[in-house]
Design an enzyme around this catalytic site. Structure first.
Site, PDB file in Angstrom:
ATOM      1  N   GLY A   1      37.249  74.042  61.533  1.00  0.00           N
ATOM      2  CA  GLY A   1      37.200  72.626  61.803  1.00  0.00           C
ATOM      3  C   GLY A   1      37.730  71.657  60.935  1.00  0.00           C
TER       4      GLY A   1
ATOM      5  N   LYS B   1      40.865  71.239  59.601  1.00  0.00           N
ATOM      6  CA  LYS B   1      42.233  70.646  59.967  1.00  0.00           C
ATOM      7  C   LYS B   1      41.975  69.703  61.375  1.00  0.00           C
ATOM      8  CE  LYS B   1      44.703  74.089  57.133  1.00  0.00           C
ATOM      9  NZ  LYS B   1      43.342  74.295  56.609  1.00  0.00           N
TER      10      LYS B   1
ATOM     11  N   GLU C   1      40.124  78.904  68.825  1.00  0.00           N
ATOM     12  CA  GLU C   1      39.483  79.764  67.784  1.00  0.00           C
ATOM     13  C   GLU C   1      39.523  80.924  68.608  1.00  0.00           C
ATOM     14  OE1 GLU C   1      38.860  82.354  65.303  1.00  0.00           O
ATOM     15  OE2 GLU C   1      39.448  80.353  64.609  1.00  0.00           O
TER      16      GLU C   1
ATOM     17  N   ASP D   1      47.640  76.985  61.456  1.00  0.00           N
ATOM     18  CA  ASP D   1      47.119  77.453  59.965  1.00  0.00           C
ATOM     19  C   ASP D   1      47.011  78.987  60.181  1.00  0.00           C
ATOM     20  OD1 ASP D   1      46.369  77.002  57.494  1.00  0.00           O
ATOM     21  OD2 ASP D   1      44.287  77.108  58.206  1.00  0.00           O
TER      22      ASP D   1
ATOM     23  N   CYS E   1      47.371  80.116  53.264  1.00  0.00           N
ATOM     24  CA  CYS E   1      46.914  79.895  52.131  1.00  0.00           C
ATOM     25  C   CYS E   1      47.095  80.997  51.235  1.00  0.00           C
ATOM     26  CB  CYS E   1      45.350  79.626  52.163  1.00  0.00           C
ATOM     27  SG  CYS E   1      44.245  81.024  52.956  1.00  0.00           S
TER      28      CYS E   1
END
Length: 460
Positions: free
Chosen positions: A113, A115, A133, A178, A232
């Site tokens: 949560g 972002k 999600e 993401d 990432c």
């Protein structure tokens, strides 16, 4: 720190003379950060009065570094949703997305949560925010984050990208992906399994999954909209490579040039096989060039296509349910001066308020929460929801008990303790220095504690 040999060999080849600085950075302690919610207080105002030392994060105006000797996650302000504990580099994604009030925004891979709540702060409660999600357990954590941060205009889903694309074709103005990745940028992070789970084959596996997610995002983005892609990881196959292959499959998209935030570095098209030269407009965040972990982020623009609407919500109530709704409106008036604009909806015994942008037909989707949970109807009484306490400002409640974070009284409330209180009988919002944490119920000079048992502090 012992790194996988294949990872080190690749990074040495890519970084050349920069590699020793990169390797040294991974041996240093990670940076700590929090992001202040504009839904609760202006970030600069909070920084001026915060009970811990804060230093601005250059690439995110709402973000601040804090020393690892301090624990803002164990402070009443955290429980009141004043800020979100977030790795500093990750804040770049929400800053680049720059969601605006009134837009339709989708965070496609949203848990836990960070972002999503960043996007929500930029939107100031106006427009529609859908947070999705695919994993049910993580979706529940996402819903809790939305609740704690007091986000009013969000629909939390637990769906596949394919199912959402069928429901929302060419619908969103901004989509954040993401993406699930090999996690190389998190090798330094405490208690992170990314390093132990990494294999040389993992980046290729992740890149295939990223392509599938991005293709569904492309279907959901309206013409003229923007797509923010981030990972990432340092792996070019998942960064410049994934972007290059996406641009090849989708000529309706182009890289969007945005001003380079301070400390961010340009991407490297030459590192990817058949790298699109325009991917140089993406950004890399390097741990040896800034205080944060490894990240990659890009902004793309959809040049063609329509902007479609989605079917609106149509609720039908029987006579008994309609009478319950009318009664609930009267009971709400005993709790708050006012609610945000929206439509009251009854789902079994739970009452919700849906802002206009959230009034969509989501039938067929697995929805965790939608709008503001107002409360539960029990024996012709309304028990207010914990979410309602977070969603409103102190001045919106009829009764507020303001405790202090400095003298320990707010912490006692978070532990579930009752306390003497000379106030009017009934439901009362309980705050820490003006930031609402939850509910209490006053009777006979005692404030009974209604902070949820599953959230109560223990061991302190």
């Amino acid at each position: 720190m012992a790194l996988p040999a294949a990872f080190e060999q690749r990074m040495q080849r890519l970084l050349g003379e920069e590699y020793p600085a990169f390797r040294d950075a991974l041996a240093r302690p990670q940076a700590r950060g929090l992001r202040v919610s504009p839904l609760k207080i202006a970030p600069e105002q909070f920084a001026a009065q915060a009970p811990f030392a804060l230093t601005p994060v250059p690439w995110a105006p709402e973000g601040f570094f804090y020393p690892d000797t301090q624990r803002p996650g164990r402070h009443p302000y955290y429980e009141a949703g004043v800020y979100y504990i977030q790795e500093p580099s990750a804040m770049a994604v929400g800053a680049l997305a720059d969601a605006k009030p009134g837009e339709r925004v989708l965070d496609l891979c949203a848990a836990p949560g960070g972002k999503t709540t960043h996007l929500a702060g930029r939107m100031h409660g106006e427009g529609l925010l859908v947070a999705n999600e695919i994993h049910a357990g993580r979706a529940a954590i996402l819903a809790q984050s939305i609740e704690r941060m007091g986000v009013q205009n969000c629909i939390v889903c637990n769906e596949t990208p394919e199912k959402l694309a069928q429901k929302f074709p060419e619908f969103f103005d901004c989509i954040v992906v993401d993406a699930p990745c090999s996690g190389e940028g998190m090798f330094r992070k405490d208690d992170n399994p990314a390093q132990s789970e990494w294999t040389p084959e993992l980046p290729a596996f992740c890149a295939a999954r990223q392509a599938e997610i991005l293709d569904r995002a492309a279907e959901m983005l309206a013409g003229g909209g923007r797509l923010i892609y981030s990972t990432c990881t340092f792996a070019p196959e998942e960064d410049e490579g994934t972007l290059s292959r996406f641009l090849e499959r989708h000529p309706e998209f182009a890289m969007q040039q945005v001003p380079t935030p301070e400390k961010l570095s340009p991407a490297h098209p030459e590192w990817a096989e058949n790298g699109n030269p325009d991917t140089r407009y993406a950004f890399r965040l390097w741990p040896h060039k800034l205080d944060g972990e490894g990240h990659f982020a890009a902004v793309l623009h959809k040049n063609t296509g329509d902007r479609r609407d989605a079917p609106v919500l149509k609720e039908k109530y029987n006579k008994k349910e309609q009478e319950q709704l009318w009664a609930a409106e009267q009971m709400i008036a005993e709790l708050v001066h006012r609610l945000p604009e929206g439509k009251l909806v009854l789902r079994k015994d739970k009452l919700w308020l849906l802002p206009e942008a959230c009034q969509l037909d989501v039938s067929g989707l697995k929805v965790k929460r939608m709008g503001i949970e107002i409360g539960t109807l029990k024996k012709n009484q309304l028990e207010p929801a914990h979410a309602l306490a977070h969603a409103l400002a102190p001045e919106d409640f009829l009764q507020v008990c303001n405790l202090s974070a400095a003298d320990g009284s707010a912490e006692a409330y978070l532990r579930g303790e009752t306390f003497p209180y000379d106030g009017q009988k009934g439901w009362t919002a309980v705050a820490a220095d003006g930031f609402v944490m939850g509910w209490g119920k006053c009777a006979g000079g005692i404030m009974k504690n209604h902070y949820p048992k599953g959230l109560r502090w223990v061991g302190k």
